[in-house]
Design a protein around this motif. Structure first.
Motif, mmCIF file in Angstrom:
data_model
loop_
_atom_site.group_PDB
_atom_site.id
_atom_site.type_symbol
_atom_site.label_atom_id
_atom_site.label_comp_id
_atom_site.label_asym_id
_atom_site.label_seq_id
_atom_site.Cartn_x
_atom_site.Cartn_y
_atom_site.Cartn_z
ATOM 1 N N GLY A 55 -3.851 3.807 -2.048
ATOM 2 C CA GLY A 55 -3.013 2.605 -1.950
ATOM 3 C C GLY A 55 -3.675 1.347 -2.461
ATOM 4 O O GLY A 55 -3.174 0.257 -2.213
ATOM 5 N N VAL A 56 -4.785 1.496 -3.189
ATOM 6 C CA VAL A 56 -5.490 0.303 -3.685
ATOM 7 C C VAL A 56 -5.175 0.021 -5.157
ATOM 8 O O VAL A 56 -5.549 -1.027 -5.688
ATOM 9 N N LYS A 114 0.834 -1.202 0.000
ATOM 10 C CA LYS A 114 0.000 0.000 0.000
ATOM 11 C C LYS A 114 0.867 1.251 0.000
ATOM 12 O O LYS A 114 0.601 2.213 -0.744
#
Length: 420
Positions: free
Chosen positions: A116-117, A50
């Motif tokens: 962070g995906v 992430k």
């Protein structure tokens, strides 16, 4: 009088934040992961994945506004500075800058990176897909927004490769009635382009090897890959079963490809210009009798390729090879014909009788073996079951290698011994 919205100089805040990151990394690097608990390793890998996406988001933001850096270097973008100062290849630097501009263009992708995906690899796939959709005259602005949302959502549960495949059909997911036909046309055009790109280049490395590369349509390329793997995988499995060290997979694939070529049914090959698909091996009787003699692939030494007599004798066991034995003044003394080779029914009989490679200690199955004359045909050997023996490619090469001698043991197996 200017107002400082940061409460201090922005440069100071940036310096403090970067110093904190550097200190944290130094602390982590001082640790030995060997002593981490499994849960800690998993937690680290998940959180850093992430963090890497978020670091990419920030880096791309900086690159998207790096025009002032380009102004200093006199380049059209910051890639020249990255090459000189950061030692990043210019192509890679320009690719990063291109991605930065694309991410800045698509807010949902930028938000996914920031959260962070969405990883850098996934962001690249999504932006390239959205660029293609935007250029499609069939799509609307609403289609573009919806496609971006679907791809970013799917990025949370798919790899970059899976995301790439999904991107090809994302428009069909939006409106099947409207885009099914368009997708079919796009696939047809892609296949036609693949046919135009199909190519094969073959060259002599002049070191005992032939080099080649090429491009195949996906449908043919996947069949090619599967067929080569079908020859390479059993070799790997037998080495694994025996606990032997594995050679590089690329080498095993190369050996599998060589085996595939050697086992092609010659009757299935096209016949044009006479016997153009047949390989001719020309060798003098004197060279044939030498352990370290040489032969020529082709009809003459000028245009042919030189190989060892041992390799010529090994190749003569295959029906796709015609060996020509010459005496003085190029007089043809003997030409290998069908009677020189084991016919299919004889090969089947050998497989039924011998079950596996007959080399001592080898259990390679008969399907992977060659039929070999224990008494070479050049020395008067006969093509019959009594004189025939199954040998795997490795031991078949040893049988024709002058550095080894072999003998048939009472139980029918063949023992190889290196010459003193």
């Amino acid at each position: 009088m200017s107002i400082d919205h940061w409460g201090t100089s922005p440069g100071d805040v940036l310096e403090v934040a970067l110093a904190a990151i550097e200190t944290s990394l130094e602390q982590l690097l001082a640790m030995d992961p060997t002593y981490w608990r499994t849960s800690q390793k998993k937690d680290y890998l998940a959180r850093v994945e992430k963090l890497q996406a978020q670091q990419t988001a920030l880096t791309l933001r900086v690159l998207a506004v790096s025009g002032d850096i380009a102004a200093e270097t006199g380049d059209k973008d910051a890639s020249a500075w990255m090459r000189a100062e950061l030692l990043v290849d210019k192509g890679a630097a320009r690719s990063q800058i291109k991605l930065a501009r694309a991410v800045a263009k698509y807010e949902l992708v930028a938000a996914g990176l920031t959260a962070g995906v969405v990883s850098e690899a996934k962001a690249r796939v999504i932006t390239e897909t959205l660029d293609k959709i935007e250029a499609d005259p069939v799509t609307t602005g609403e289609d573009l927004v919806l496609a971006g949302k679907l791809l970013v959502d799917y990025a949370t549960q798919a790899t970059a490769k899976e995301l790439h495949n999904a991107g090809k059909r994302v428009l069909t997911a939006i409106d099947p009635d409207r885009f099914d036909e368009a997708e079919a046309k796009a696939l047809l055009a892609e296949e036609e382009r693949a046919q135009q790109k199909t190519a094969l280049r073959v060259w002599d490395n002049h070191d005992g090897t032939i080099g080649f590369d090429g491009v195949l349509p996906t449908s043919i390329g996947m069949r090619f890959k599967k067929q080569v793997e079908a020859w390479a995988q059993p070799r790997k499995q037998r080495l694994v079963d025996k606990g032997a060290p594995l050679p590089p997979w690329e080498r095993m694939m190369g050996q599998g490809f060589a085996r595939l070529i050697e086992t092609i049914d010659p009757t299935a090959l096209p016949r044009h210009g006479g016997d153009a698909t047949v390989v001719n091996v020309v060798i003098s009787l004197e060279e044939l009798r030498k352990d370290l003699g040489t032969a020529t692939l082709g009809y003459d030494e000028t245009n042919g390729t030189t190989i060892t007599a041992a390799e010529a004798r090994r190749m003569a066991c295959n029906a796709t090879i015609i060996p020509w034995v010459l005496g003085g003044d190029s007089e043809v003394l003997d030409v290998g014909r069908g009677s020189r080779f084991f016919v299919p029914i004889q090969r089947k009989a050998l497989r039924l009788q011998q079950k596996c490679c007959q080399a001592e200690g080898c259990d390679m199955p008969p399907e992977w073996c060659d039929a070999h004359h224990l008494e070479p045909w050049a020395a008067g050997g006969r093509t019959d079951l009594k004189d025939g023996v199954l040998l795997c490619p490795h031991h078949h090469r040893l049988a024709h290698n002058p550095a080894y001698v072999h003998e048939r043991l009472p139980d029918g197996t063949v023992r190889f011994t290196r010459r003193p």
